[in-house]
Design a protein around this motif. Structure first.
Motif, mmCIF file in Angstrom:
data_model
loop_
_atom_site.group_PDB
_atom_site.id
_atom_site.type_symbol
_atom_site.label_atom_id
_atom_site.label_comp_id
_atom_site.label_asym_id
_atom_site.label_seq_id
_atom_site.Cartn_x
_atom_site.Cartn_y
_atom_site.Cartn_z
ATOM 1 N N LYS A 1 0.875 -1.097 0.114
ATOM 2 C CA LYS A 1 0.040 0.224 0.053
ATOM 3 C C LYS A 1 0.957 1.242 0.072
ATOM 4 N N VAL A 2 0.961 1.983 -0.907
ATOM 5 C CA VAL A 2 1.850 3.225 -1.322
ATOM 6 C C VAL A 2 0.776 4.331 -1.709
ATOM 7 N N VAL A 3 1.071 5.442 -0.977
ATOM 8 C CA VAL A 3 0.509 6.630 -1.286
ATOM 9 C C VAL A 3 1.455 7.681 -1.797
ATOM 10 N N THR A 4 1.030 8.485 -2.521
ATOM 11 C CA THR A 4 2.109 9.524 -3.098
ATOM 12 C C THR A 4 1.442 10.825 -3.085
ATOM 13 N N ASN A 5 2.115 11.917 -3.014
ATOM 14 C CA ASN A 5 1.662 13.169 -3.285
ATOM 15 C C ASN A 5 2.246 13.587 -4.536
ATOM 16 N N SER A 6 1.483 15.038 -4.987
ATOM 17 C CA SER A 6 1.771 15.210 -6.519
ATOM 18 C C SER A 6 3.124 15.462 -7.044
ATOM 19 N N SER A 7 4.167 15.962 -6.247
ATOM 20 C CA SER A 7 5.350 16.276 -6.722
ATOM 21 C C SER A 7 5.983 15.088 -7.466
ATOM 22 N N PRO A 8 6.252 13.804 -6.544
ATOM 23 C CA PRO A 8 6.771 12.628 -7.186
ATOM 24 C C PRO A 8 6.266 12.314 -8.536
ATOM 25 N N LEU A 9 4.980 12.381 -8.517
ATOM 26 C CA LEU A 9 4.005 12.261 -10.012
ATOM 27 C C LEU A 9 4.639 13.224 -11.149
ATOM 28 N N ILE A 10 4.498 14.361 -10.719
ATOM 29 C CA ILE A 10 4.923 15.496 -11.726
ATOM 30 C C ILE A 10 6.487 15.347 -11.960
ATOM 31 N N GLU A 11 7.506 15.237 -10.971
ATOM 32 C CA GLU A 11 8.691 15.212 -11.349
ATOM 33 C C GLU A 11 9.234 13.964 -12.181
ATOM 34 N N LEU A 12 8.587 12.771 -11.936
ATOM 35 C CA LEU A 12 8.884 11.544 -12.673
ATOM 36 C C LEU A 12 8.194 11.627 -14.247
ATOM 37 N N SER A 13 7.020 12.145 -14.479
ATOM 38 C CA SER A 13 6.503 12.564 -15.465
ATOM 39 C C SER A 13 7.420 13.473 -16.514
ATOM 40 N N LYS A 14 8.299 14.361 -15.743
ATOM 41 C CA LYS A 14 8.913 15.392 -16.582
ATOM 42 C C LYS A 14 9.948 14.723 -17.292
ATOM 43 N N ILE A 15 10.655 13.660 -16.788
ATOM 44 C CA ILE A 15 11.836 12.803 -17.238
ATOM 45 C C ILE A 15 11.199 11.538 -17.625
ATOM 46 N N ASN A 16 9.907 11.442 -18.142
ATOM 47 C CA ASN A 16 9.439 10.253 -18.595
ATOM 48 C C ASN A 16 9.545 8.940 -18.156
ATOM 49 N N GLN A 17 9.652 8.983 -16.500
ATOM 50 C CA GLN A 17 9.586 8.087 -15.921
ATOM 51 C C GLN A 17 8.590 7.657 -14.881
ATOM 52 N N LEU A 18 7.332 8.138 -14.973
ATOM 53 C CA LEU A 18 6.251 7.872 -14.210
ATOM 54 C C LEU A 18 6.100 6.292 -14.031
ATOM 55 N N ASP A 19 6.216 5.434 -15.107
ATOM 56 C CA ASP A 19 6.136 4.053 -14.969
ATOM 57 C C ASP A 19 6.940 3.317 -13.933
ATOM 58 N N LEU A 20 8.139 4.151 -13.471
ATOM 59 C CA LEU A 20 8.961 3.775 -12.380
ATOM 60 C C LEU A 20 8.266 3.031 -11.198
ATOM 61 N N LEU A 21 7.138 3.972 -10.917
ATOM 62 C CA LEU A 21 6.295 3.886 -9.645
ATOM 63 C C LEU A 21 5.387 2.648 -9.893
ATOM 64 N N ARG A 22 5.202 2.241 -10.945
ATOM 65 C CA ARG A 22 4.246 0.958 -11.225
ATOM 66 C C ARG A 22 5.177 -0.201 -11.072
ATOM 67 N N ASN A 23 6.489 -0.116 -11.995
ATOM 68 C CA ASN A 23 7.584 -1.290 -11.917
ATOM 69 C C ASN A 23 8.048 -1.443 -10.525
ATOM 70 N N VAL A 24 7.990 -0.440 -9.605
ATOM 71 C CA VAL A 24 8.667 -0.649 -8.176
ATOM 72 C C VAL A 24 7.384 -1.154 -7.318
ATOM 73 N N TYR A 25 6.531 -0.606 -7.320
ATOM 74 C CA TYR A 25 5.475 -0.775 -6.376
ATOM 75 C C TYR A 25 4.032 -1.432 -6.851
ATOM 76 N N GLY A 26 3.846 -1.566 -8.287
ATOM 77 C CA GLY A 26 2.873 -2.131 -8.590
ATOM 78 C C GLY A 26 1.695 -1.410 -8.907
ATOM 79 N N THR A 27 1.055 -0.941 -7.819
ATOM 80 C CA THR A 27 -0.210 0.082 -7.869
ATOM 81 C C THR A 27 0.344 1.324 -6.861
ATOM 82 N N ILE A 28 -0.206 2.568 -6.954
ATOM 83 C CA ILE A 28 -0.353 3.706 -6.198
ATOM 84 C C ILE A 28 -1.417 4.125 -5.896
#
Length: 163
Positions: A3-30
């Protein structure tokens, strides 16, 4: 599933570098609070993260039940709404990981017994799990996009990653 909860900045920062999928690859769901969804997708329309988060079927929205907790965090700790709802939701669902970048929000989450990691920490976890081969290029990309990463943190992460 963690069970992983995130705020907006990690979503935005990872999106800026085309790496949002890292969250899925590391945690599955957010999980994100409704307020974070609004901040990133609706208020942030046309900005980094908006389209990516809206399209991510592995990011789930959940409302905070105890609205009083949000008020307490906002008034007593001067945190932004997204940070307050992220901490409140994480506490409610007994999250195993909370992703926050803001120092004040991180301190408050830790004070409430929540396990906290930041965007840079997620990169390190991704490297440890062999999701990514190297951390340095992503750190450099984040910095090039304007993400504040101190020299100390930068070198600490590079060292921990063995790069």
């Amino acid at each position: 599933m963690m069970k992983v909860v995130t705020n907006s900045s990690p979503l935005i920062e990872l999106s800026k570098i085309n790496q949002l999928d890292l969250l899925r690859n590391v945690y599955g769901t957010i999980l994100i609070p409704e307020e974070v969804y609004v901040e990133v997708v609706i208020d942030g329309m046309g900005k980094p993260g908006a389209a990516e988060v809206k399209a991510a079927e592995w990011i789930y929205r959940q409302a905070v039940v105890d609205k009083a907790q949000i008020s307490v965090l906002q008034t007593q700790h001067s945190l932004h709404l997204g940070e307050c709802t992220t901490i409140a939701l994480a506490k409610e669902i007994k999250a195993e990981q909370v992703i926050l970048d803001d120092n004040a929000a991180r301190k408050e989450a830790v004070a409430r017994g929540l396990p906290v990691i930041g965007t840079v920490g997620v990169l390190l976890v991704a490297k440890t799990q062999s999701v990514i081969p190297t951390v340095r290029p992503l750190l450099d990309s984040l910095r090039a996009q304007g993400t504040r990463i101190s020299q100390d943190l930068y070198y600490q992460v590079i060292t921990e990653a063995g790069e």
